[in-house]
Design a protein around this motif. Structure first.
Motif, short mmCIF file in Angstrom:
data_model
loop_
_atom_site.label_atom_id
_atom_site.label_comp_id
_atom_site.label_asym_id
_atom_site.label_seq_id
_atom_site.Cartn_x
_atom_site.Cartn_y
_atom_site.Cartn_z
N ALA A 62 -34.57 -36.72 -9.78
CA ALA A 62 -34.85 -37.88 -10.61
C ALA A 62 -35.49 -38.99 -9.77
N LEU A 63 -36.04 -39.98 -10.48
CA LEU A 63 -36.63 -41.14 -9.83
C LEU A 63 -35.77 -42.37 -10.12
N ALA A 64 -35.53 -43.18 -9.09
CA ALA A 64 -34.80 -44.43 -9.30
C ALA A 64 -35.61 -45.35 -10.20
N GLN A 65 -34.95 -45.95 -11.17
CA GLN A 65 -35.62 -46.82 -12.13
C GLN A 65 -35.21 -48.28 -12.01
N GLN A 66 -34.06 -48.54 -11.39
CA GLN A 66 -33.54 -49.90 -11.34
C GLN A 66 -32.66 -50.05 -10.10
N PRO A 67 -32.38 -51.29 -9.69
CA PRO A 67 -31.49 -51.49 -8.53
C PRO A 67 -30.16 -50.77 -8.73
N GLY A 68 -29.72 -50.09 -7.68
CA GLY A 68 -28.47 -49.34 -7.76
C GLY A 68 -28.65 -47.89 -8.10
N ASP A 69 -29.86 -47.48 -8.46
CA ASP A 69 -30.11 -46.06 -8.74
C ASP A 69 -30.26 -45.29 -7.43
N LEU A 70 -29.67 -44.09 -7.38
CA LEU A 70 -29.76 -43.27 -6.18
C LEU A 70 -29.75 -41.79 -6.54
N PRO A 71 -30.87 -41.09 -6.41
CA PRO A 71 -30.86 -39.63 -6.55
C PRO A 71 -29.94 -39.01 -5.49
N LEU A 72 -29.21 -37.98 -5.89
CA LEU A 72 -28.18 -37.44 -5.01
C LEU A 72 -28.22 -35.92 -4.98
N GLN A 73 -28.24 -35.39 -3.75
CA GLN A 73 -27.98 -33.97 -3.51
C GLN A 73 -26.50 -33.89 -3.13
N VAL A 74 -25.69 -33.32 -4.00
CA VAL A 74 -24.24 -33.37 -3.81
C VAL A 74 -23.82 -32.48 -2.64
N VAL A 75 -23.07 -33.07 -1.71
CA VAL A 75 -22.39 -32.35 -0.63
C VAL A 75 -20.94 -32.82 -0.69
N ALA A 76 -20.09 -32.06 -1.33
CA ALA A 76 -18.74 -32.51 -1.64
C ALA A 76 -17.82 -32.47 -0.42
N ASN A 77 -17.00 -33.49 -0.28
CA ASN A 77 -15.96 -33.49 0.74
C ASN A 77 -14.81 -32.57 0.33
N ALA A 78 -14.10 -32.07 1.32
CA ALA A 78 -12.93 -31.24 1.03
C ALA A 78 -11.75 -32.08 0.57
N GLN A 79 -11.66 -33.30 1.12
CA GLN A 79 -10.57 -34.21 0.78
C GLN A 79 -11.16 -35.58 0.42
N ALA A 80 -10.47 -36.29 -0.45
CA ALA A 80 -10.90 -37.65 -0.76
C ALA A 80 -10.84 -38.50 0.51
N SER A 81 -11.89 -39.26 0.74
CA SER A 81 -11.94 -40.07 1.96
C SER A 81 -11.13 -41.35 1.79
N ARG A 82 -10.58 -41.81 2.89
CA ARG A 82 -9.85 -43.08 2.92
C ARG A 82 -10.50 -43.98 3.95
N PHE A 83 -10.73 -45.21 3.59
CA PHE A 83 -11.44 -46.13 4.46
C PHE A 83 -10.75 -46.21 5.83
N GLY A 84 -11.55 -46.04 6.87
CA GLY A 84 -11.06 -46.22 8.23
C GLY A 84 -10.23 -45.08 8.77
N GLN A 85 -10.09 -43.97 8.01
CA GLN A 85 -9.25 -42.86 8.44
C GLN A 85 -10.02 -41.54 8.33
N PRO A 86 -10.77 -41.20 9.36
CA PRO A 86 -11.53 -39.94 9.32
C PRO A 86 -10.61 -38.74 9.14
N ASP A 87 -11.02 -37.82 8.32
CA ASP A 87 -10.24 -36.61 8.06
C ASP A 87 -11.02 -35.41 8.58
N PRO A 88 -10.47 -34.69 9.58
CA PRO A 88 -11.18 -33.52 10.09
C PRO A 88 -11.51 -32.48 9.02
N ALA A 89 -10.79 -32.49 7.91
CA ALA A 89 -11.08 -31.55 6.84
C ALA A 89 -12.46 -31.78 6.23
N ASN A 90 -12.98 -33.00 6.39
CA ASN A 90 -14.30 -33.32 5.84
C ASN A 90 -15.43 -33.08 6.84
N ALA A 91 -15.10 -32.59 8.02
CA ALA A 91 -16.13 -32.31 9.03
C ALA A 91 -17.21 -31.35 8.50
#
Length: 328
Positions: A62-91
């Motif tokens: 897709a093409l961005a049409q307005q501020p805040g639009d972002l085309p995304l190629q999904v690369v899913a994390n294994a675990q939900a991320s938490r701010f400031g706490q890197p999780d090796p499962a998401n490596a």
């Protein structure tokens, strides 16, 4: 590919400031390039909520049409991320995003890649041997590369990158220097439009060895190599003592400086313009530009991270991609 290049955008460590910087980045429309993120959607939405900024994730084509639009190629994390706490499962997701972006560049589906900061310890704790994105992309492309950092007033390339200091002298060989200088010179010509670039070369030792009193690598290796390359017509002043190489009258003579190791040249560059500094990988078949800062885990989730380096990285990568199209 269209005349407006498409850039792969990889936020990096999901627990760091990278996702927040990406959300800030896409608040302004860009006419010079199209951005395609390779990331976990939930991580980006989490960052948008913290910043209280709009974010609409679109299909990759897709093409961005307005501020805040972002085309995304999904690369899913294994675990939900938490701010400031890197999780090796998401490596695997972090590395997977980098590899996917690199593969799409090699296949010609995108024109360049901009990368955010990666937390090396978390990647290695996740069972993936990783010394840096520069090395990862070089191995994937099967080429030799050189790391160069730049801000609006200075370019500093590195003969060696992520090595322990005690390993540096053994790594400085005539063959290495010839390859590195050749890569730098070709990149300055192709990507920066400099027909006959001047590269100032630093010595390894204090005072550039002071005629062998403080080390003989300059006499045995660096100076003879520069002399051979100068015979080809290459402009290579040096070897200069590192403590005086960055004085204004020296820098006025050169287009880039080659430092022998990581912390010999980069502190000066970061001091002279950290907010607008970028990390460029020379020698890849496509432009790659990264932010010149770390994951800043202590700032993650607080909305305080400065997006200046990411903005500069996108600007530069777009310019390099356009320059490459002119040369092909």
């Amino acid at each position: 590919m269209s005349s407006r290049p498409t850039l792969a955008l990889v936020p990096g460590e999901p627990a760091g400031v990278g996702p927040e910087l990406v959300v800030r980045l896409v608040q302004q429309p860009r006419n010079d390039c199209r951005l395609l993120a390779y990331a976990d959607p939930h991580t980006l939405q989490q960052a948008a909520q913290v910043l209280q900024l709009p974010l609409r994730l679109l299909p990759a084509d897709a093409l961005a049409q307005q501020p805040g639009d972002l085309p995304l190629q999904v690369v899913a994390n294994a675990q939900a991320s938490r701010f400031g706490q890197p999780d090796p499962a998401n490596a695997p997701a972090v590395i997977g995003a980098l590899r996917a972006a690199g593969a799409d560049c090699l296949a010609g589906r995108v024109d360049g890649v901009v990368t955010g900061p990666v937390h090396k310890a978390a990647i290695n704790a996740g069972g993936i041997a990783y010394s840096g994105t520069t090395e990862l992309l070089a191995e994937q492309a099967g080429v030799e590369v050189v790391m160069m950092l730049a801000n609006p007033s200075l370019r500093v390339a590195l003969a060696t990158t992520h090595l322990p200091l005690r390993a540096v002298p053994d790594a400085i060989t005539a063959d290495l220097l010839e390859r590195v200088i050749g890569i730098i010179r070709s990149a300055l010509q192709r990507d920066f439009g400099l027909a006959d670039p001047v590269i100032g070369v630093l010595g390894l030792n204090p005072h550039a060895g002071e005629d062998g009193v403080l080390g003989d690598e300059e006499l045995r290796i660096i100076t003879p190599t520069l002399q051979r390359l100068r015979a080809r017509g290459w402009q290579l002043p040096g070897p200069w003592p590192a403590d005086t190489a960055f004085l204004p009258h020296r820098l006025a003579q050169v287009d880039a400086v080659l430092a022998m190791y990581h912390d010999q040249g980069l502190p000066v560059l970061k001091f002279s313009g950290f907010e607008n500094a970028t990390n460029i990988t020379l020698g890849l078949p496509y432009p790659r530009v990264a932010v010149d800062h770390g994951t800043a885990l202590e700032l993650a989730g607080k909305g305080q991270a400065d997006p200046g380096s990411l903005l500069a990285a996108v600007d530069l990568c777009a310019a390099l991609a356009r320059q490459r199209k002119l040369c092909t």
